[in-house]
Design a protein around this motif. Structure first.
Motif, PDB file in Angstrom:
ATOM      1  N   THR A 195     -14.598  -6.498  10.941  1.00  0.00           N
ATOM      2  CA  THR A 195     -15.060  -5.393   9.931  1.00  0.00           C
ATOM      3  C   THR A 195     -13.809  -4.524  10.188  1.00  0.00           C
ATOM      4  O   THR A 195     -12.962  -4.527  11.101  1.00  0.00           O
ATOM      5  CB  THR A 195     -16.383  -4.874  10.555  1.00  0.00           C
ATOM      6  OG1 THR A 195     -16.533  -3.944   9.743  1.00  0.00           O
ATOM      7  CG2 THR A 195     -16.044  -4.320  11.992  1.00  0.00           C
ATOM      8  N   ASP A 196     -13.581  -3.700   8.961  1.00  0.00           N
ATOM      9  CA  ASP A 196     -12.454  -2.834   9.107  1.00  0.00           C
ATOM     10  C   ASP A 196     -12.718  -1.648  10.034  1.00  0.00           C
ATOM     11  O   ASP A 196     -11.964  -1.094  10.524  1.00  0.00           O
ATOM     12  CB  ASP A 196     -12.235  -2.318   7.667  1.00  0.00           C
ATOM     13  CG  ASP A 196     -13.633  -1.625   7.148  1.00  0.00           C
ATOM     14  OD1 ASP A 196     -14.709  -1.919   7.599  1.00  0.00           O
ATOM     15  OD2 ASP A 196     -13.387  -0.713   6.071  1.00  0.00           O
ATOM     16  N   ARG A 197     -13.861  -1.124  10.148  1.00  0.00           N
ATOM     17  CA  ARG A 197     -14.151  -0.280  11.174  1.00  0.00           C
ATOM     18  C   ARG A 197     -15.727  -0.371  11.397  1.00  0.00           C
ATOM     19  O   ARG A 197     -16.654  -0.582  10.429  1.00  0.00           O
ATOM     20  CB  ARG A 197     -14.140   1.162  10.549  1.00  0.00           C
ATOM     21  CG  ARG A 197     -14.333   2.212  11.694  1.00  0.00           C
ATOM     22  CD  ARG A 197     -14.066   3.483  11.109  1.00  0.00           C
ATOM     23  NE  ARG A 197     -15.071   4.049  10.063  1.00  0.00           N
ATOM     24  CZ  ARG A 197     -14.797   5.084   9.524  1.00  0.00           C
ATOM     25  NH1 ARG A 197     -13.860   6.006   9.613  1.00  0.00           N
ATOM     26  NH2 ARG A 197     -15.771   5.463   8.473  1.00  0.00           N
ATOM     27  N   ASP A 198     -16.306  -0.617  12.835  1.00  0.00           N
ATOM     28  CA  ASP A 198     -17.666  -0.729  13.066  1.00  0.00           C
ATOM     29  C   ASP A 198     -18.475   0.332  12.769  1.00  0.00           C
ATOM     30  O   ASP A 198     -18.422   1.336  13.295  1.00  0.00           O
ATOM     31  CB  ASP A 198     -17.648  -1.133  14.640  1.00  0.00           C
ATOM     32  CG  ASP A 198     -19.154  -1.832  15.099  1.00  0.00           C
ATOM     33  OD1 ASP A 198     -19.743  -2.312  14.298  1.00  0.00           O
ATOM     34  OD2 ASP A 198     -19.224  -1.812  16.155  1.00  0.00           O
ATOM     35  N   ARG A 199     -19.277   0.038  11.967  1.00  0.00           N
ATOM     36  CA  ARG A 199     -19.937   1.150  11.405  1.00  0.00           C
ATOM     37  C   ARG A 199     -21.642   0.961  11.798  1.00  0.00           C
ATOM     38  O   ARG A 199     -21.943  -0.229  11.327  1.00  0.00           O
ATOM     39  CB  ARG A 199     -19.862   1.564  10.019  1.00  0.00           C
ATOM     40  CG  ARG A 199     -18.284   1.901   9.832  1.00  0.00           C
ATOM     41  CD  ARG A 199     -18.003   2.206   8.136  1.00  0.00           C
ATOM     42  NE  ARG A 199     -16.810   2.493   8.107  1.00  0.00           N
ATOM     43  CZ  ARG A 199     -16.231   2.715   6.679  1.00  0.00           C
ATOM     44  NH1 ARG A 199     -16.978   2.693   5.821  1.00  0.00           N
ATOM     45  NH2 ARG A 199     -15.074   2.631   6.624  1.00  0.00           N
ATOM     46  N   PRO A 200     -22.664   1.661  11.718  1.00  0.00           N
ATOM     47  CA  PRO A 200     -23.815   1.545  11.738  1.00  0.00           C
ATOM     48  C   PRO A 200     -24.319   0.926  10.253  1.00  0.00           C
ATOM     49  O   PRO A 200     -23.740   1.382   9.415  1.00  0.00           O
ATOM     50  CB  PRO A 200     -24.519   2.867  12.137  1.00  0.00           C
ATOM     51  CG  PRO A 200     -23.421   3.913  11.473  1.00  0.00           C
ATOM     52  CD  PRO A 200     -22.099   3.077  11.858  1.00  0.00           C
ATOM     53  N   THR A 201     -25.420   0.053  10.059  1.00  0.00           N
ATOM     54  CA  THR A 201     -25.872  -0.372   8.868  1.00  0.00           C
ATOM     55  C   THR A 201     -27.489  -0.803   9.498  1.00  0.00           C
ATOM     56  O   THR A 201     -27.577  -1.416  10.387  1.00  0.00           O
ATOM     57  CB  THR A 201     -25.082  -1.836   8.542  1.00  0.00           C
ATOM     58  OG1 THR A 201     -25.764  -2.171   7.441  1.00  0.00           O
ATOM     59  CG2 THR A 201     -24.850  -2.771   9.609  1.00  0.00           C
ATOM     60  N   PRO A 202     -28.170  -0.740   8.303  1.00  0.00           N
ATOM     61  CA  PRO A 202     -29.324  -1.046   8.472  1.00  0.00           C
ATOM     62  C   PRO A 202     -29.815  -2.536   8.602  1.00  0.00           C
ATOM     63  O   PRO A 202     -30.735  -3.023   8.901  1.00  0.00           O
ATOM     64  CB  PRO A 202     -30.162  -0.680   6.902  1.00  0.00           C
ATOM     65  CG  PRO A 202     -29.128   0.454   6.297  1.00  0.00           C
ATOM     66  CD  PRO A 202     -28.001   0.196   7.025  1.00  0.00           C
ATOM     67  N   ALA A 203     -28.576  -3.261   8.178  1.00  0.00           N
ATOM     68  CA  ALA A 203     -28.796  -4.831   8.590  1.00  0.00           C
ATOM     69  C   ALA A 203     -28.650  -5.274   9.914  1.00  0.00           C
ATOM     70  O   ALA A 203     -29.242  -6.300  10.314  1.00  0.00           O
ATOM     71  CB  ALA A 203     -27.700  -5.465   7.599  1.00  0.00           C
ATOM     72  N   ASN A 204     -27.968  -4.428  10.552  1.00  0.00           N
ATOM     73  CA  ASN A 204     -28.211  -4.514  12.032  1.00  0.00           C
ATOM     74  C   ASN A 204     -27.762  -3.422  13.219  1.00  0.00           C
ATOM     75  O   ASN A 204     -27.098  -2.673  12.672  1.00  0.00           O
ATOM     76  CB  ASN A 204     -26.814  -5.684  12.401  1.00  0.00           C
ATOM     77  CG  ASN A 204     -26.717  -6.190  13.793  1.00  0.00           C
ATOM     78  OD1 ASN A 204     -26.806  -5.372  14.833  1.00  0.00           O
ATOM     79  ND2 ASN A 204     -26.784  -7.598  13.942  1.00  0.00           N
ATOM     80  N   ALA A 205     -28.743  -3.273  13.859  1.00  0.00           N
ATOM     81  CA  ALA A 205     -28.860  -1.864  14.585  1.00  0.00           C
ATOM     82  C   ALA A 205     -27.563  -1.929  15.596  1.00  0.00           C
ATOM     83  O   ALA A 205     -27.063  -0.630  15.871  1.00  0.00           O
ATOM     84  CB  ALA A 205     -29.873  -1.938  15.478  1.00  0.00           C
TER      85      ALA A 205
END
Length: 477
Positions: free
Chosen positions: A80-90
Motif C-alpha cells: 500500500t502507498d500509505r497505510d490508511r483506515p478502510t471499511p474493508a479492514n479495521a
C-alpha cells in the motif's frame, strides 16, 4: 435405503402439489433479500509506472498439468502507498493487502493445478517494488512466477487494487490489471486477480469471479425448510435470498448472469420464477397444477426447459422465458426428466426410464432424434453438459451415487468421486471444476463439494446450513 435423485425429486414434488486501467466493479444494492448487482458501472483510469501491456500469449505457456503443479508461484502481501483506515479492514490497507494475497493463494491452490506460496511465509514487498521487483530475492526462493499487487484507499472511500504477474527468470512483466471497488467488494478484486493469473498461465478461461446458487436446508427430515441462497465461488459472501415460507428448488443462473431461475411451491402449486438481479423484480414464467421439475435455461437465455407430470407420465417441455404456451419435447411412456442444452443449443441431454432403467439420452433441440447414450452398468441421472461441449457430467448410480463424466456419445466414462451419495453435478464456467452435493450416510446431512476433472482434488465448500442442488453461474460482468 437410498433413493435416486430422479425419484426423490419427483416424489418430493408430488408431495408438495500502460496506463493501468482500473475497472469499476460497482457495489451491492444492499440487504433485505435483494441479490447484489455488481456490474461494471464505468472505467476509472489510474496511472502506474512500469510494465508493458499484454502483448499476446505467454512465452512458454504451460500446457502439461504436472508442470503447472510444479510451477513455483510466490504471492506476497499486496503493498500500500500509505497505510490508511478502510471499511474493508479495521486494521487498514496494509492488513487488507495481506488478506487479498491470501484469497488469491487459496484460489490457485484449491483448483488443483498450482502449489503457490502465500503471504504468511513470504517477505512483504515495499510499494515501489510492486512495479520494480527485486528479482534476485525471489530467484533465491525458487519462485518462477511472482504475483505483486497493491491496495490504495481513495478519497471517496473506494479502493484501487492493482495486480501484476512477473516471470522471475525472464525478469519480465507478463500482465497486469486494476480494479476500483467499494470496500465491501474487495474480494471481487482478489478473484479478478486470480482469474488474470490463471488465464495467463494456463491459456484457459477463468472461473474464480463467479457465484454459486444453491438450496439451503434446515429443519427436521420430514419437514425441511428449503431456501434459495447464493455465495462466491469459494464460499464467501453468503446470502439467503428467500425466507423459506415457500419451498425453493433447482436454482440456475442465466447465461449472462443477469437473472436466477428457480422453482417455487406456494400453496401446493409449482411456479417457475425468474429473478432479475439488477432490478430485483421477479417474473412468473409458468404456473402449473401438475408437479413440475428441474427448470433449465437455453444457452441464448430465450427459453426454459422443465419437466411436468401429467396423468402419470412425465415429459420435458420448453417455454419462452417471457411465458406463454409450452411445447412438449418428449412423448414416451415413463419418466423423462432434466434437460441440459449443449453449449451451442443444438442438443439436449436428459434422463429417462423408458428402457426399463434410469438412463441418459440425447435429443435434438426440437425434441427429434432421441437416442440413448448410456449402456454401462448402473443408472444415469442428473446429466449436465460441460460449457466446453466436450463432456457430460452426471450422477452414476451403481450401489453408491457418484459423480462421473463421459463424452456426449456416452463413451470414455470416468468416475470422479467415491462418496456414499454424491449427486447433481454442475460445471464451473470454464468446464474444469465440477460442484455437487454430498449426503452423509445415516446422518443424512448434505453439503457442497468440488472436484476437478482428475478426480484427485476434492474439497468441501463452507455453508452455514445444510446445502443441496448447487448451480454454478457464469463469470460475472
Amino acid at each position: 435405503m437410498k433413493t435416486t435423485p430422479f425419484l426423490t425429486l419427483l416424489a418430493a414434488l408430488l408431495a408438495v402439489s500502460n496506463p493501468l486501467h482500473a475497472q469499476d466493479l460497482g457495489e451491492p444494492l444492499g440487504d433485505g433479500g435483494v441479490v447484489e448487482d455488481i456490474s461494471i458501472a464505468g472505467e476509472d483510469q489510474v496511472s502506474e509506472e512500469g510494465g508493458a501491456e499484454d502483448d499476446g500469449p505467454l512465452r512458454g505457456t504451460v500446457t502439461d498439468e504436472s508442470d503447472w503443479e510444479d510451477l513455483g508461484i510466490a504471492i506476497p502481501a499486496f503493498a500500500t502507498d500509505r497505510d490508511r483506515p478502510t471499511p474493508a479492514n479495521a486494521d487498514g490497507t496494509q492488513a487488507l493487502g495481506q488478506e487479498i494475497a491470501r484469497v488469491i493463494t487459496a484460489n490457485l491452490r484449491n483448483n488443483g493445478l498450482f502449489k503457490p506460496t502465500g503471504p504468511d511465509s513470504l517477505p512483504s514487498p515495499t510499494f515501489p517494488q510492486i512495479t520494480a521487483p527485486a528479482y534476485s530475492n525471489w530467484n533465491g526462493r525458487g519462485a518462477e512466477m511472482l504475483v505483486h499487487g497493491y491496495v490504495r484507499a481513495r478519497g471517496d472511500d473506494r479502493l484501487v487494487v492493482g495486480c501484476y504477474l512477473y516471470d522471475v527468470a525472464l525478469q519480465d512483466e507478463l500482465i497486469r490489471e486494476g480494479w476500483v471497488v467499494r470496500p465491501a467488494d474487495w474480494r471481487r478484486a482478489a478473484h479478478k486477480c486470480s482469474d488474470l493469473i490463471y488465464a495467463r498461465l494456463t491459456g484457459e478461461d477463468p472461473f474464480f469471479d463467479s457465484r454459486i446458487a444453491y438450496i439451503a436446508e434446515t429443519g427436521p427430515k420430514d419437514n425441511r425448510v428449503k431456501r434459495l441462497a447464493v455465495m462466491d465461488s469459494d464460499g464467501a459472501n453468503h446470502r439467503f435470498l428467500t425466507l423459506g415460507s415457500a419451498t425453493a428448488l433447482t436454482p440456475r443462473y442465466s447465461p449472462d448472469y443477469s437473472k436466477i431461475l428457480y422453482l417455487s411451491y406456494v400453496d401446493g402449486n409449482p411456479r417457475i420464477y425468474v429473478y432479475d438481479i439488477g432490478s430485483g423484480q421477479q417474473t412468473l414464467v409458468t404456473e402449473n397444477t401438475s408437479p413440475t421439475i428441474a427448470p433449465r435455461w437455453s444457452p441464448d437465455g430465450q427459453h426454459i426447459l422443465y419437466s411436468m407430470a401429467v396423468a402419470g407420465n412425465t415429459d420435458i417441455y420448453r417455454v419462452p422465458v417471457s411465458g406463454g404456451r409450452s411445447t412438449r419435447l418428449t412423448d414416451t411412456p415413463g419418466i423423462d426428466i432434466g434437460g441440459s442444452y449443449s453449449p451451442d443449443g443444438s442438443r439436449i441431454v436428459f434422463e429417462s426410464d423408458r428402457s426399463g432403467t434410469q438412463q441418459c439420452y440425447v435429443m435434438d433441440a426440437d425434441g427429434t432424434n432421441q437416442r440413448r447414450i448410456t449402456f454401462f452398468g448402473g443408472r444415469c441421472a442428473t446429466p449436465e453438459w460441460s460449457p466446453r461441449g466436450d463432456q457430460i457430467a452426471f450422477t452414476r448410480i451403481a450401489g453408491d451415487f457418484n459423480v462421473a463424466v463421459m463424452t456426449p456419445s456416452g463413451s470414455n466414462l470416468r468416475v470422479l468421486t467415491d462418496g456414499w451419495q454424491d449427486e447433481a453435478p454442475t460445471w464451473a464456467p470454464n468446464g474444469r471444476i465440477i460442484q455437487f452435493f454430498r449426503t452423509t450416510r445415516n446422518a443424512g446431512r448434505s453439503s457442497l463439494w468440488q472436484v476437478d476433472l482428475t478426480g484427485r482434488n476434492e474439497r468441501r465448500l463452507p455453508t452455514p446450513v445444510d446445502a443441496s442442488d448447487p448451480a454454478w453461474g457464469p463469470i460475472r460482468p
